[in-house]
Design a protein around this motif. Structure first.
Motif, PDB file in Angstrom:
ATOM      1  N   GLN A  52      -4.799   4.417  -0.400  1.00 35.33           N
ATOM      2  CA  GLN A  52      -5.345   3.506  -1.392  1.00 35.33           C
ATOM      3  C   GLN A  52      -6.586   2.801  -0.850  1.00 35.33           C
ATOM      4  OE1 GLN A  52      -1.083   1.770  -2.560  1.00 35.33           O
ATOM      5  NE2 GLN A  52      -2.728   0.831  -3.743  1.00 35.33           N
ATOM      6  N   LEU A 104       0.834  -1.202   0.000  1.00 41.16           N
ATOM      7  CA  LEU A 104       0.000   0.000   0.000  1.00 41.16           C
ATOM      8  C   LEU A 104       0.869   1.253   0.000  1.00 41.16           C
ATOM      9  CD1 LEU A 104      -2.600  -1.075   2.720  1.00 41.16           C
ATOM     10  CD2 LEU A 104      -2.975  -1.028   0.243  1.00 41.16           C
ATOM     11  N   SER A 133      -3.374   4.430   4.937  1.00 43.90           N
ATOM     12  CA  SER A 133      -3.177   4.328   3.496  1.00 43.90           C
ATOM     13  C   SER A 133      -4.141   5.221   2.728  1.00 43.90           C
ATOM     14  CB  SER A 133      -3.360   2.875   3.045  1.00 43.90           C
ATOM     15  OG  SER A 133      -3.267   2.771   1.650  1.00 43.90           O
TER      16      SER A 133
END
Length: 310
Positions: free
Chosen positions: A190, A166, A188
């Motif tokens: 993402q 990540l 993160s």
């Protein structure tokens, strides 16, 4: 300028338990005491089992494995907590963080399996006493232990790889006292859906299946105990079962609370408290509840002490 996707140069900052000086001192003292007790109790158990031929049984073989797991589990996390509590620099490299996460997950999963295996061993001893030696033969015991360790380490490797693939563009400050998966998913930028699905599947297979096997074993054990005519025998057996189930419930409960709850209910402070229970408290209690209260272990310790002074 640091690129967020250049993981080779990344360092994370572990925020720890508290920034208040007197609370830091208190945390250091408590964790140090728990770590000393954990090492002493578990090393004592491993040593006693090794030197006493009478303890070369499946039950003590599994207990020795549990003690080794608890030593490694606690040693993976507690020394770093002690250092960070006193140090100004709380940073940790990507490699060190990944290694800590890997062993934490691997040893935690192995403990789940070993606890379930121990429950099955007790089921065989209490419910199938005439066939116990046939059921719990050496080959089966070794296979169960090797399988538990192997599967857990492979599972841990998968999660560590998924986690550190990540990108962390929100922050490198980890609101935790060691490298654990949930805080990293929060950091993160993402989509972490794949990581969460993998985590739920893994926790479901390892924690839930192990807990169910333990529970089923104890349902049969308690059913058998209730048929014991001697009230003293029943009380002793129930006492042992209550202690075992207390630690099992504490360990599995905290693991499932950490890894199976929805992301929307995430709370850093609550997670820290839960993590303390299964990373520091449970490894300290295990040798006390499972072994040090055991007459065979205590008699061996007393005999060795007597021989030492003679």
């Amino acid at each position: 300028m640091e690129e967020v996707n250049q993981t080779s140069s990344r360092r994370f900052i572990l925020l720890g338990l508290s920034n208040v000086p007197y609370l830091q001192a208190l945390c250091f003292f408590l964790f140090f005491i728990m770590y000393v007790i954990t090492l002493s109790g578990n090393l004592l158990l491993v040593t006693v089992v090794r030197i006493n031929p009478k303890l070369q049984t499946p039950m003590y073989f599994f207990l020795s494995n549990l003690s080794i797991i608890d030593i490694g589990f606690s040693s993976t996390i507690t020394p770093k907590i002690l250092i960070n509590t006193l140090a100004k620099d709380r940073s940790i490299s990507l490699l060190a963080c990944a290694v800590q996460m890997f062993f934490h997950l691997a040893l935690g999963s192995t403990e789940c399996f070993i606890l379930a295996v121990m429950a099955y061993d007790r089921y065989a001893a209490i419910c199938r006493p005439l066939h116990y030696n046939t059921i719990m033969n050496k080959m089966l015991c070794v296979s169960l232990v090797v399988g538990s360790w192997s599967f857990s380490f492979m599972n841990s490797a998968i999660h560590v790889v998924l986690t550190f693939q990540l990108q962390y563009c929100k922050s490198h400050h980890v609101n935790h006292f060691f490298c654990e998966i949930p805080p990293f998913l929060r950091m993160s930028c993402q989509d972490t859906l794949l990581n969460e699905i993998a985590m739920y599947i893994s926790a479901g297979i390892i924690a839930m299946c192990s807990f169910c096997l333990t529970l089923i074993s104890y349902v049969h054990i308690i059913s058998t105990i209730l048929r014991i005519r001697s009230s003293q025998g029943r009380n002793k057996a129930f006492s042992i079962c209550a202690s075992h189930l207390t630690v099992v419930a504490l360990y599995y409960g905290t693991i499932m609370c950490m890894y199976l709850k929805p992301r929307s209910t995430y709370s850093p402070e609550t997670n820290k408290i839960v993590s303390i229970l299964y990373t520091a408290v449970t490894p300290m209690l295990n040798p006390i509840i499972y072994s040090i209260r055991n007459k065979d272990v205590k008699n061996t310790v007393k005999r060795e002490q007597k021989n030492t002074f003679l």
